[in-house]
Design a protein around this motif. Structure first.
Motif, PDB file in Angstrom:
ATOM      1  N   THR A 390       2.434 -36.637 -51.775  1.00 12.27           N
ATOM      2  CA  THR A 390       1.897 -35.157 -53.135  1.00 12.27           C
ATOM      3  C   THR A 390       0.233 -36.564 -53.822  1.00 12.27           C
ATOM      4  O   THR A 390      -0.271 -35.778 -54.465  1.00 12.27           O
ATOM      5  CB  THR A 390       2.702 -36.288 -53.993  1.00 12.27           C
ATOM      6  N   TRP A 391       0.506 -37.962 -53.206  1.00 14.61           N
ATOM      7  CA  TRP A 391      -0.642 -38.925 -54.513  1.00 14.61           C
ATOM      8  C   TRP A 391      -2.022 -37.723 -53.532  1.00 14.61           C
ATOM      9  O   TRP A 391      -2.827 -37.801 -54.184  1.00 14.61           O
ATOM     10  CB  TRP A 391      -0.521 -40.011 -53.881  1.00 14.61           C
ATOM     11  N   PHE A 392      -1.643 -38.018 -52.307  1.00 17.21           N
ATOM     12  CA  PHE A 392      -2.915 -37.358 -51.078  1.00 17.21           C
ATOM     13  C   PHE A 392      -3.115 -36.066 -51.785  1.00 17.21           C
ATOM     14  O   PHE A 392      -4.250 -35.267 -51.709  1.00 17.21           O
ATOM     15  CB  PHE A 392      -2.912 -37.275 -49.684  1.00 17.21           C
ATOM     16  N   CYS A 393      -1.909 -35.351 -52.548  1.00 23.07           N
ATOM     17  CA  CYS A 393      -1.941 -34.136 -53.046  1.00 23.07           C
ATOM     18  C   CYS A 393      -3.604 -33.984 -54.108  1.00 23.07           C
ATOM     19  O   CYS A 393      -4.665 -32.577 -54.261  1.00 23.07           O
ATOM     20  CB  CYS A 393      -1.294 -33.051 -53.239  1.00 23.07           C
ATOM     21  N   ALA A 394      -3.575 -35.207 -54.609  1.00 26.25           N
ATOM     22  CA  ALA A 394      -4.496 -34.894 -55.695  1.00 26.25           C
ATOM     23  C   ALA A 394      -6.217 -34.812 -55.360  1.00 26.25           C
ATOM     24  O   ALA A 394      -7.001 -34.237 -55.633  1.00 26.25           O
ATOM     25  CB  ALA A 394      -4.382 -35.947 -57.127  1.00 26.25           C
ATOM     26  N   ASN A 395      -5.981 -36.055 -54.495  1.00 20.78           N
ATOM     27  CA  ASN A 395      -7.285 -35.303 -53.093  1.00 20.78           C
ATOM     28  C   ASN A 395      -7.857 -34.164 -52.576  1.00 20.78           C
ATOM     29  O   ASN A 395      -9.187 -34.125 -52.677  1.00 20.78           O
ATOM     30  CB  ASN A 395      -7.339 -36.983 -51.535  1.00 20.78           C
ATOM     31  N   ALA A 396      -6.293 -33.880 -52.522  1.00 22.27           N
ATOM     32  CA  ALA A 396      -7.027 -32.260 -51.941  1.00 22.27           C
ATOM     33  C   ALA A 396      -7.505 -31.676 -52.954  1.00 22.27           C
ATOM     34  O   ALA A 396      -8.637 -30.703 -52.557  1.00 22.27           O
ATOM     35  CB  ALA A 396      -5.504 -31.463 -51.514  1.00 22.27           C
ATOM     36  N   VAL A 397      -6.727 -31.942 -54.206  1.00 23.46           N
ATOM     37  CA  VAL A 397      -7.695 -30.191 -55.394  1.00 23.46           C
ATOM     38  C   VAL A 397      -8.890 -31.320 -55.367  1.00 23.46           C
ATOM     39  O   VAL A 397     -10.453 -30.254 -56.261  1.00 23.46           O
ATOM     40  CB  VAL A 397      -7.273 -31.043 -56.505  1.00 23.46           C
ATOM     41  N   ALA A 402     -14.917 -31.116 -55.683  1.00 23.10           N
ATOM     42  CA  ALA A 402     -16.729 -31.435 -55.615  1.00 23.10           C
ATOM     43  C   ALA A 402     -16.831 -30.564 -54.498  1.00 23.10           C
ATOM     44  O   ALA A 402     -18.263 -30.942 -54.236  1.00 23.10           O
ATOM     45  CB  ALA A 402     -15.636 -33.030 -54.225  1.00 23.10           C
ATOM     46  N   GLY A 403     -16.884 -29.893 -53.346  1.00 24.55           N
ATOM     47  CA  GLY A 403     -17.339 -29.000 -52.990  1.00 24.55           C
ATOM     48  C   GLY A 403     -17.660 -27.884 -53.918  1.00 24.55           C
ATOM     49  O   GLY A 403     -18.266 -27.352 -53.468  1.00 24.55           O
ATOM     50  N   PHE A 404     -16.808 -27.234 -54.143  1.00 26.16           N
ATOM     51  CA  PHE A 404     -17.631 -26.531 -55.589  1.00 26.16           C
ATOM     52  C   PHE A 404     -18.915 -26.978 -56.295  1.00 26.16           C
ATOM     53  O   PHE A 404     -19.776 -26.059 -56.812  1.00 26.16           O
ATOM     54  CB  PHE A 404     -15.734 -25.542 -56.365  1.00 26.16           C
ATOM     55  N   ILE A 405     -18.311 -28.130 -57.038  1.00 24.74           N
ATOM     56  CA  ILE A 405     -19.510 -28.819 -57.478  1.00 24.74           C
ATOM     57  C   ILE A 405     -20.827 -28.436 -57.034  1.00 24.74           C
ATOM     58  O   ILE A 405     -21.832 -28.023 -57.585  1.00 24.74           O
ATOM     59  CB  ILE A 405     -19.270 -29.661 -58.326  1.00 24.74           C
ATOM     60  N   GLY A 406     -20.369 -28.868 -55.670  1.00 22.83           N
ATOM     61  CA  GLY A 406     -22.147 -29.473 -54.812  1.00 22.83           C
ATOM     62  C   GLY A 406     -22.227 -28.340 -54.510  1.00 22.83           C
ATOM     63  O   GLY A 406     -24.125 -28.133 -54.463  1.00 22.83           O
ATOM     64  N   SER A 407     -21.837 -27.673 -54.569  1.00 24.99           N
ATOM     65  CA  SER A 407     -22.550 -25.749 -53.720  1.00 24.99           C
ATOM     66  C   SER A 407     -23.509 -25.261 -54.774  1.00 24.99           C
ATOM     67  O   SER A 407     -24.250 -24.573 -54.915  1.00 24.99           O
ATOM     68  CB  SER A 407     -20.644 -25.071 -52.924  1.00 24.99           C
ATOM     69  N   HIS A 408     -23.134 -25.729 -56.223  1.00 22.88           N
ATOM     70  CA  HIS A 408     -23.694 -25.406 -57.124  1.00 22.88           C
ATOM     71  C   HIS A 408     -24.885 -25.882 -57.804  1.00 22.88           C
ATOM     72  O   HIS A 408     -25.841 -25.977 -58.119  1.00 22.88           O
ATOM     73  CB  HIS A 408     -22.802 -25.117 -58.687  1.00 22.88           C
ATOM     74  N   VAL A 409     -26.245 -26.876 -56.972  1.00 26.17           N
ATOM     75  CA  VAL A 409     -26.890 -27.169 -57.052  1.00 26.17           C
ATOM     76  C   VAL A 409     -27.931 -26.298 -57.016  1.00 26.17           C
ATOM     77  O   VAL A 409     -28.846 -27.246 -57.349  1.00 26.17           O
ATOM     78  CB  VAL A 409     -26.813 -28.880 -55.995  1.00 26.17           C
ATOM     79  N   GLY A 410     -28.291 -25.859 -56.176  1.00 26.85           N
ATOM     80  CA  GLY A 410     -29.043 -24.697 -56.424  1.00 26.85           C
ATOM     81  C   GLY A 410     -29.135 -24.224 -57.258  1.00 26.85           C
ATOM     82  O   GLY A 410     -30.248 -23.631 -58.125  1.00 26.85           O
ATOM     83  N   ASP A 411     -27.832 -23.626 -58.538  1.00 26.69           N
ATOM     84  CA  ASP A 411     -27.972 -23.402 -60.357  1.00 26.69           C
ATOM     85  C   ASP A 411     -28.250 -24.518 -61.044  1.00 26.69           C
ATOM     86  O   ASP A 411     -28.862 -23.960 -61.860  1.00 26.69           O
ATOM     87  CB  ASP A 411     -26.657 -22.527 -60.499  1.00 26.69           C
ATOM     88  N   ALA A 412     -28.019 -25.079 -61.248  1.00 26.34           N
ATOM     89  CA  ALA A 412     -27.248 -26.121 -61.990  1.00 26.34           C
ATOM     90  C   ALA A 412     -28.806 -27.102 -61.767  1.00 26.34           C
ATOM     91  O   ALA A 412     -29.007 -27.973 -62.860  1.00 26.34           O
ATOM     92  CB  ALA A 412     -26.204 -26.903 -62.255  1.00 26.34           C
ATOM     93  N   GLY A 413     -28.648 -27.241 -60.676  1.00 28.85           N
ATOM     94  CA  GLY A 413     -30.045 -28.960 -60.409  1.00 28.85           C
ATOM     95  C   GLY A 413     -29.451 -30.170 -60.243  1.00 28.85           C
ATOM     96  O   GLY A 413     -28.084 -30.037 -60.693  1.00 28.85           O
ATOM     97  N   PRO A 414     -29.696 -31.282 -59.198  1.00 28.46           N
ATOM     98  CA  PRO A 414     -29.197 -32.289 -58.754  1.00 28.46           C
ATOM     99  C   PRO A 414     -28.948 -33.042 -60.701  1.00 28.46           C
ATOM    100  O   PRO A 414     -28.290 -33.895 -61.016  1.00 28.46           O
ATOM    101  CB  PRO A 414     -30.277 -33.230 -57.737  1.00 28.46           C
TER     102      PRO A 414
END
Length: 465
Positions: A390-397, A402-414
């Motif tokens: 369950t502790w690692f489940c928090a890492n899953a979320v 993290a992937g969702f945020i990083g994938s929007h770098v093209g829209d928002a900018g670094p």
């Protein structure tokens, strides 16, 4: 052989160093693959990449790493109720080895099914990791009797083993991929997983004895004469509350920290000046900065905590410090983005990345080994592997976020993304400080007050909500 009968080396049970070696090579395998995954997906050259867009690659990275940290819940339940931790580690390790070697299959061998083979390899890695990850960490806790104050130090040693594997992974897999193509990097990961399996198969019976063989639910029944579905006591329920609350803050931390394998990996590849004289530093080498800093800083920080003595901060305060260090790391990345001035053709200095990884590492040392140790202190024995999962489940979320945020770098900018993470983590740290007193109360002395800790043995059970 049980915890109290373990022969010792350097003041710790020898089993700790066996588990450390097993985890070292498994983490080498995981981080070797992680260091090149996004680069492999986005590569459009003759090196054999799939030619995906950055957004698609980072979305897949988030889904994969999220599932890697989600499946340990199921793996922990299987170990607690059926296989036991030792068998789960062997089965999981074998599945991960199959997955790594599937990714390493030459394109000429699997054409035109390269993409299908890639997904099959990821599936083996995800399932195998679910069985391996929660149980190796739980077994470290089983080496020590309740109240043994060496446990935090043991997890620091264990964590250094993890990061030695990670340090070697970025250098070896990155170098192999640069000279021989991406498949060579995946092959290195597969060899590392085999090393982990061999160590466990050859030495476990001799060094660990019976530790980890019997499923925890069965062990609890034999010890107490009750079934594994015994209601939780009030102390146990309060301690589980602490795990849940701390897990929420863990999500925020890892959502920022895991930009290392995604957005920061891409940033080092495309937008960073990596030249040292006439030598160009491979982007994958930056993945080794974090484990290198951990190996250097972990013993120093362990000494620092020990010298504080009675003034050593509680786990919630250490978590708050982790949030602060994470924020400082992304302030460095804000500096890199500002140096570019919005012009993606301008390359930022690599020293911004070095600074970011340094502060992120300090944050990780204040959170990750402390959290692993905390689970073994707070979770009931019959639920130990499940709660570790369950502790690692928090890492899953966190990894999905993290992937969702990083994938929007093209829209928002670094600049916007790095700055947003810095502010969010700073606010989270302040919130943790405000609620730390209540969290310590709910621990009922798990971090030092033996009398309170003993209440859990006499507390009348109440029906779990």
């Amino acid at each position: 052989m049980n915890a109290s009968r373990q022969s010792e080396w350097l003041g710790h049970p020898r089993g700790l160093f066996l588990l450390c070696g097993t985890e070292l090579w498994e983490r080498f395998s995981f981080y070797a693959m992680r260091a090149i995954l996004v680069l492999y997906l986005t590569d459009k050259t003759i090196n054999g990449g799939l030619g995906w867009t950055t957004q698609d690659a980072l979305n897949l990275y988030g889904i994969y790493t999220g599932l890697v940290y989600l499946t340990p819940v199921l793996g922990g339940w299987i170990a607690d109720n059926f296989l036991g931790q030792r068998r789960s580690i062997i089965v999981g390790g074998a599945l991960m080895a199959i997955g790594q070697f599937t990714l390493a299959l030459p394109n000429s061998f699997i054409d035109p099914f390269e993409l299908q083979a890639f997904y099959v390899g990821l599936a083996f890695l995800i399932i195998g990791n679910g069985l391996f990850k929660p149980n190796i960490s739980t077994m470290v806790g089983h080496l020590y009797n309740e109240g043994d104050n060496r446990r935090d130090g043991a997890f620091t040693i264990f964590y250094m083993g993890i990061n030695l594997g990670s340090l070697l992974a970025g250098i070896i897999a990155g170098t192999a991929s640069m000279h021989y193509g991406w498949k060579a990097g995946f092959l290195c990961a597969g060899v590392g997983m085999l090393m982990s399996l061999v160590i466990q198969l050859v030495f476990a019976n001799r060094v660990l004895g019976s530790i980890g063989i019997e499923p925890a639910a069965k062990a609890h029944m034999n010890k107490t004469g009750t079934n594994g579905k015994q209601p939780l006591t009030k102390v146990e329920r309060d301690r589980l509350k602490v795990i849940v609350v701390m897990s929420l803050f863990v999500i925020i931390f890892w959502a920022g920290f895991e930009q290392a394998g995604g957005l920061m990996n891409i940033y080092s590849q495309e937008y960073t000046n990596r030249m040292l004289g006439s030598f160009e530093v491979p982007a994958a080498w930056f993945q080794s900065l974090n484990p290198m800093f951990i190996i250097i800083l972990a013993p120093l920080l362990a000494v620092f905590w020990r010298r504080l003595g009675a003034n050593e901060p509680s786990s919630p305060i250490k978590f708050a410090m982790a949030m602060g260090f994470l924020s400082l790391g992304f302030v460095c990345m804000v500096g890199a983005a500002m140096q570019q001035g919005g012009d993606m053709a301008v390359k930022a200095s690599m020293w911004w990345l070095v600074g970011a990884y340094f502060f992120h590492t300090l944050g990780e040392l204040c959170l990750s080994p402390i959290g692993l140790s905390l689970i073994t202190k707070l979770a009931p024995l019959r639920l130990m592997s499940v709660m570790m999962g369950t502790w690692f489940c928090a890492n899953a979320v966190a990894n999905y976020v993290a992937g969702f945020i990083g994938s929007h770098v093209g829209d928002a900018g670094p600049l916007a993304i790095f700055g947003g993470i810095a502010v969010t983590s700073a606010i989270a740290g302040l919130l943790l400080i405000l609620c730390s007193t209540k969290l310590v109360d709910w621990m009922h002395g798990a971090e030092g007050n033996k009398q309170d800790s003993d209440e859990s043995l006499t507390e009348k059970p109440v029906v779990a909500a």
